[in-house]
Design a protein around this motif. Structure first.
Motif, PDB file in Angstrom:
ATOM      1  N   PHE A  21       0.820  -1.204   0.000  1.00  0.00           N
ATOM      2  CA  PHE A  21       0.000   0.000   0.000  1.00  0.00           C
ATOM      3  C   PHE A  21       0.863   1.267   0.000  1.00  0.00           C
ATOM      4  CE2 PHE A  21      -2.775  -3.035   2.413  1.00  0.00           C
ATOM      5  CZ  PHE A  21      -3.752  -3.166   1.437  1.00  0.00           C
ATOM      6  N   ASP A  22       2.183   1.105   0.020  1.00  0.00           N
ATOM      7  CA  ASP A  22       3.070   2.250   0.197  1.00  0.00           C
ATOM      8  C   ASP A  22       3.722   2.708  -1.101  1.00  0.00           C
ATOM      9  OD1 ASP A  22       4.600   0.002  -0.085  1.00  0.00           O
ATOM     10  OD2 ASP A  22       5.939   0.394   1.598  1.00  0.00           O
ATOM     11  N   VAL A  23       3.233   2.247  -2.242  1.00  0.00           N
ATOM     12  CA  VAL A  23       3.760   2.680  -3.534  1.00  0.00           C
ATOM     13  C   VAL A  23       2.629   3.365  -4.297  1.00  0.00           C
ATOM     14  CG1 VAL A  23       4.753   1.958  -5.735  1.00  0.00           C
ATOM     15  CG2 VAL A  23       5.426   0.792  -3.624  1.00  0.00           C
ATOM     16  N   ASP A  24       2.823   4.629  -4.643  1.00  0.00           N
ATOM     17  CA  ASP A  24       1.818   5.326  -5.436  1.00  0.00           C
ATOM     18  C   ASP A  24       2.391   5.699  -6.793  1.00  0.00           C
ATOM     19  OD1 ASP A  24       3.428   7.587  -5.022  1.00  0.00           O
ATOM     20  OD2 ASP A  24       2.219   8.308  -3.356  1.00  0.00           O
ATOM     21  N   TYR A  25       1.619   6.388  -7.594  1.00  0.00           N
ATOM     22  CA  TYR A  25       2.049   6.719  -8.951  1.00  0.00           C
ATOM     23  C   TYR A  25       3.318   7.569  -8.947  1.00  0.00           C
ATOM     24  CZ  TYR A  25      -2.596   5.076 -10.370  1.00  0.00           C
ATOM     25  OH  TYR A  25      -3.718   4.312 -10.596  1.00  0.00           O
ATOM     26  N   ASP A  26       3.380   8.534  -8.056  1.00  0.00           N
ATOM     27  CA  ASP A  26       4.562   9.398  -8.006  1.00  0.00           C
ATOM     28  C   ASP A  26       5.807   8.619  -7.607  1.00  0.00           C
ATOM     29  OD1 ASP A  26       3.024  11.561  -8.737  1.00  0.00           O
ATOM     30  OD2 ASP A  26       2.631  12.187  -6.670  1.00  0.00           O
ATOM     31  N   ASP A  27       5.652   7.653  -6.693  1.00  0.00           N
ATOM     32  CA  ASP A  27       6.799   6.839  -6.283  1.00  0.00           C
ATOM     33  C   ASP A  27       7.374   6.074  -7.466  1.00  0.00           C
ATOM     34  OD1 ASP A  27       6.515   7.624  -3.628  1.00  0.00           O
ATOM     35  OD2 ASP A  27       5.164   5.965  -3.156  1.00  0.00           O
ATOM     36  N   VAL A  28       6.503   5.549  -8.320  1.00  0.00           N
ATOM     37  CA  VAL A  28       6.968   4.791  -9.484  1.00  0.00           C
ATOM     38  C   VAL A  28       7.719   5.699 -10.445  1.00  0.00           C
ATOM     39  CG1 VAL A  28       6.236   3.410 -11.455  1.00  0.00           C
ATOM     40  CG2 VAL A  28       5.091   3.130  -9.253  1.00  0.00           C
ATOM     41  N   GLU A  29       7.201   6.909 -10.666  1.00  0.00           N
ATOM     42  CA  GLU A  29       7.857   7.837 -11.587  1.00  0.00           C
ATOM     43  C   GLU A  29       9.234   8.264 -11.080  1.00  0.00           C
ATOM     44  OE1 GLU A  29       4.979  10.937 -11.866  1.00  0.00           O
ATOM     45  OE2 GLU A  29       3.993  10.064 -13.615  1.00  0.00           O
ATOM     46  N   LYS A  30       9.380   8.337  -9.755  1.00  0.00           N
ATOM     47  CA  LYS A  30      10.641   8.793  -9.169  1.00  0.00           C
ATOM     48  C   LYS A  30      11.638   7.657  -8.946  1.00  0.00           C
ATOM     49  CE  LYS A  30       8.285  12.555  -6.732  1.00  0.00           C
ATOM     50  NZ  LYS A  30       7.861  13.077  -5.386  1.00  0.00           N
ATOM     51  N   ALA A  31      11.201   6.411  -9.077  1.00  0.00           N
ATOM     52  CA  ALA A  31      12.073   5.262  -8.802  1.00  0.00           C
ATOM     53  C   ALA A  31      13.165   5.163  -9.862  1.00  0.00           C
ATOM     54  CB  ALA A  31      11.256   3.974  -8.768  1.00  0.00           C
ATOM     55  N   SER A  32      14.234   4.516  -9.483  1.00  0.00           N
ATOM     56  CA  SER A  32      15.341   4.295 -10.418  1.00  0.00           C
ATOM     57  C   SER A  32      14.849   3.487 -11.609  1.00  0.00           C
ATOM     58  CB  SER A  32      16.480   3.546  -9.707  1.00  0.00           C
ATOM     59  OG  SER A  32      17.510   3.222 -10.612  1.00  0.00           O
ATOM     60  N   GLY A  33      15.090   4.019 -12.812  1.00  0.00           N
ATOM     61  CA  GLY A  33      14.609   3.349 -14.007  1.00  0.00           C
ATOM     62  C   GLY A  33      13.102   3.404 -14.156  1.00  0.00           C
ATOM     63  N   ARG A  34      12.437   4.264 -13.347  1.00  0.00           N
ATOM     64  CA  ARG A  34      10.975   4.401 -13.352  1.00  0.00           C
ATOM     65  C   ARG A  34      10.300   3.047 -13.148  1.00  0.00           C
ATOM     66  NH1 ARG A  34       9.358   9.362 -15.656  1.00  0.00           N
ATOM     67  NH2 ARG A  34       7.317   8.478 -16.214  1.00  0.00           N
ATOM     68  N   SER A  35      10.889   2.231 -12.268  1.00  0.00           N
ATOM     69  CA  SER A  35      10.348   0.895 -12.043  1.00  0.00           C
ATOM     70  C   SER A  35      10.675   0.428 -10.636  1.00  0.00           C
ATOM     71  CB  SER A  35      10.909  -0.095 -13.068  1.00  0.00           C
ATOM     72  OG  SER A  35      10.432  -1.397 -12.827  1.00  0.00           O
ATOM     73  N   VAL A  36       9.684  -0.208  -9.975  1.00  0.00           N
ATOM     74  CA  VAL A  36       9.872  -0.845  -8.664  1.00  0.00           C
ATOM     75  C   VAL A  36       9.713  -2.341  -8.873  1.00  0.00           C
ATOM     76  CG1 VAL A  36       9.109  -0.970  -6.275  1.00  0.00           C
ATOM     77  CG2 VAL A  36       8.879   1.185  -7.544  1.00  0.00           C
ATOM     78  N   ARG A  37      10.727  -3.126  -8.529  1.00  0.00           N
ATOM     79  CA  ARG A  37      10.750  -4.544  -8.876  1.00  0.00           C
ATOM     80  C   ARG A  37      10.627  -5.442  -7.639  1.00  0.00           C
ATOM     81  NH1 ARG A  37      14.503  -4.914 -14.233  1.00  0.00           N
ATOM     82  NH2 ARG A  37      13.965  -2.866 -15.047  1.00  0.00           N
ATOM     83  N   TYR A  38      10.088  -6.637  -7.872  1.00  0.00           N
ATOM     84  CA  TYR A  38       9.820  -7.569  -6.783  1.00  0.00           C
ATOM     85  C   TYR A  38      10.243  -8.978  -7.196  1.00  0.00           C
ATOM     86  CZ  TYR A  38       6.943  -3.664  -5.225  1.00  0.00           C
ATOM     87  OH  TYR A  38       6.507  -2.414  -4.856  1.00  0.00           O
ATOM     88  N   ASN A  39      10.667  -9.757  -6.222  1.00  0.00           N
ATOM     89  CA  ASN A  39      11.136 -11.113  -6.481  1.00  0.00           C
ATOM     90  C   ASN A  39      10.015 -12.144  -6.512  1.00  0.00           C
ATOM     91  OD1 ASN A  39      13.911 -10.361  -6.570  1.00  0.00           O
ATOM     92  ND2 ASN A  39      13.937 -10.279  -4.323  1.00  0.00           N
ATOM     93  N   SER A  40       8.852 -11.790  -5.985  1.00  0.00           N
ATOM     94  CA  SER A  40       7.729 -12.729  -6.004  1.00  0.00           C
ATOM     95  C   SER A  40       6.427 -11.936  -6.033  1.00  0.00           C
ATOM     96  CB  SER A  40       7.757 -13.649  -4.769  1.00  0.00           C
ATOM     97  OG  SER A  40       7.561 -12.902  -3.580  1.00  0.00           O
ATOM     98  N   ALA A  41       5.386 -12.577  -6.518  1.00  0.00           N
ATOM     99  CA  ALA A  41       4.087 -11.907  -6.604  1.00  0.00           C
ATOM    100  C   ALA A  41       2.974 -12.944  -6.559  1.00  0.00           C
ATOM    101  CB  ALA A  41       3.986 -11.086  -7.891  1.00  0.00           C
TER     102      ALA A  41
END
Length: 587
Positions: free
Chosen positions: A250-270
């Motif tokens: 719940f702690d990732v919003d649209y602005d966070d994604v735009e500001k992330a390195s490479g404009r991407s937040v990555r995860y090892n499992s889903a």
């Protein structure tokens, strides 16, 4: 005394800033126009607002090559949804809960409307549109596909062949495509009675050599909500979400994604991931227990994507590999989400509803409220009945609180005498006060603890009334036609006779006025504070809350008004039981 006056002035100024900021910002600092996703989710689908392009191709995760951007929208190419849907070849979707179509170009699920929900409370209002195709305002769709090394795979412009013209709960549809070099790709779509689409992806290698391939599923969304009621906040999460790396996000919003390195937040499992609005959810879900990697990204300005991808697999000549992806596209109905969570093994899917810190209170309260609604048939009366039940359950705690207040009032002359006698010896004064409490069998914390216990319960109820889609568009009585919306009868629009909505700062309605009056009566029955500054605060607070709560949903105001009335009745009963407390309140 000067310090207290300064503190009081600071509090009033802070409240004035909080109340007036939205009005000032709208008037003097207008927000630049941007793609409005609510034009599809709950508004007019015919507008021609600009929207960023969506690629329909996965980002580079898990060592997979990023595919080229083959579909880009420019502001000049934006057309109404109906016009875009009328072009091209499509497979219809028809279920008791959904209608729409699958675009055979790209095999995209890009046309979904929720037939059980309307955009407004008007009888002729069209159904809520969740997905919309590329080239329309606020494009929003789901795609599945493949990545491969040195092999042509289907892309955003691939034209598929369908086995049937309509997808229903009893008639699955298979899409197929051959790349002409020895590989055939198939997608078998099936759908249930509610909101879950299952896609079995098969790649058959009929070539002479082995190949290496991976499959993925994603959701593309152009723009983000601009409706004030669909904004991410500390109480309601709107934006990217999912069960990722073993926890609900719940702690990732649209602005966070735009500001992330490479404009991407990555995860090892889903277990699942997608985009949530206040009432709606679109998510991609791998097979139960399947290992995938995932990413939330922003491939271009005002464009957002959630994706999961599988590891590359060797497919020998003459062999085929099938993987299963699922797509949820629908309303966040608690019963439906819980059923998918239990029956389909979709971990914590019910957490798509952001219950907050007190989920263990909120979910039982929601279930009770839903049961009451089905018993009485009116959500407003169900809210009132729920408030009565909660107050009844909390009555022993409130009784103890009043009893403690009565005891403190009885011994107050003795306390003042001790404070005066030992005013120059603070340790001695504290020692004598504790002795007095012990002799009189008084617990000084008894008046505070009940309030602390009630906080999570009432906060959980607030969350339920804010998030429950069951309350959306539910009427009460008289002028209250939608308990999930603001009271439409405000003073500035002559209680609804004038067809306009005043600014939030000035939208003082009938329910808000009743709230202020009942809160004033409740506070007037309390024993007066000894400090004059506190007395002034308590005099102003009811009318301050009246303005603060005015823009909130009518259902919340109805709950608070009912709670105030019950508190007044309870106070009157307690005063009869504890005459000392009544005498203190009258002074």
């Amino acid at each position: 005394m000067d310090d207290k006056r300064n503190l009081f002035a600071a509090i009033l100024l802070s409240v004035a800033v909080l109340l007036g900021w939205n009005f000032i910002a709208e008037r003097f600092f207008p927000t630049p126009s941007k793609p409005d996703v609510t034009a599809n989710v709950a508004g007019d689908t015919g507008a021609a607002a600009p929207a960023a392009g969506t690629s329909g191709t996965p980002a580079d995760i898990a060592g997979q090559p990023a595919l080229p951007n083959t579909q880009t929208n420019s502001p000049a190419s934006i057309r109404p949804v109906e016009q875009v849907l009328a072009q091209g070849q499509r497979v219809a979707i028809e279920t008791p809960s959904l209608s729409g179509s699958i675009n055979l170009v790209g095999a995209r699920i890009d046309d979904i409307t929720l037939t059980k929900y309307r955009q407004t409370i008007k009888k002729d209002s069209p159904p809520v549109r969740l997905f919309a195709p590329a080239g329309s305002p606020s494009a929003y769709f789901a795609s599945i596909g493949w990545s491969a090394q040195r092999v042509n795979v289907p892309g955003a412009n691939t034209l598929w062949t369908a086995s049937a013209a309509k997808l229903t709960p009893t008639t699955p549809v298979t899409l197929s495509w051959n790349n002409g070099t020895g590989q055939t790709f198939r997608i078998e779509y099936s759908i249930d009675q509610n909101y879950l689409i299952t896609a079995k992806q098969t790649i058959a290698n009929t070539g002479a050599a082995p190949i290496s391939a991976s499959s993925f599923a994603l959701i593309d969304r152009a723009g983000k909500p601009t409706d004030p009621h669909e904004q991410d906040s500390w109480t309601i999460h709107v934006g990217p979400t999912g069960y990722l790396d073993g926890k609900s996000v719940f702690d990732v919003d649209y602005d966070d994604v735009e500001k992330a390195s490479g404009r991407s937040v990555r995860y090892n499992s889903a277990a699942w991931l997608g985009f949530t609005d206040k009432y709606w959810l679109a998510a991609v879900v791998p097979a139960k227990g399947e290992r995938v990697t995932a990413a939330i990204s922003s491939p271009a300005a005002n464009t957002y994507q959630t994706l999961f991808a599988r590891d590359f697999t060797q497919i020998a000549a003459g062999q085929q590999v099938t993987t299963t992806s699922r797509i949820f596209a629908g309303a966040k109905e608690m019963a439906v989400l819980s059923a998918y969570q239990d029956d389909q093994g979709i971990t914590r899917l019910s957490n798509a509803i952001d219950w907050g810190w007190f989920e263990f209170f909120a979910v039982p309260i929601f279930k009770l409220l839903s049961w009451l609604f089905h018993q009485v048939g009116n959500f407003g009366f169900a809210i009132m009945m729920l408030t009565v039940l909660i107050r009844a359950a909390m009555f022993p705690i409130a009784n103890r609180q009043f009893h403690s207040m009565a005891q403190m009032r009885v011994v107050q002359p003795k306390m003042k005498a001790l404070q005066e006698r030992y005013k120059n010896d603070k340790p001695k004064m504290q020692q004598e006060l504790m002795k007095l409490y012990k002799d009189e069998k008084i617990n000084p914390l008894a008046g505070c603890l009940p309030i602390l216990i009630q906080i999570p319960i009432f906060y959980a109820l607030y969350k339920v009334l804010m998030l429950a889609i069951e309350m959306r568009h539910q009427p009460f009585i008289l002028w209250i036609k939608d308990l999930s919306a603001q009271d439409p009868a405000t003073f500035l629009n002559l209680f609804g006779y004038l067809d306009f909505t005043p600014p939030s700062l000035l939208s003082l309605g009938v329910l808000a006025l009743i709230l202020g009056i009942t809160m004033h009566l409740q506070f007037s029955l309390n024993p007066p504070a000894t400090d004059p500054i506190q007395q002034q605060v308590f005099k102003i607070m009811p009318w301050l809350f009246m303005f603060i709560m005015a823009p909130f949903a009518a259902g919340l105001l109805l709950y608070w008004i009912t709670n105030n009335i019950l508190s007044i009745a309870q106070q009157q009963w307690m005063y009869r039981k504890f005459p000392a407390l009544k005498q203190a309140a009258a002074k």
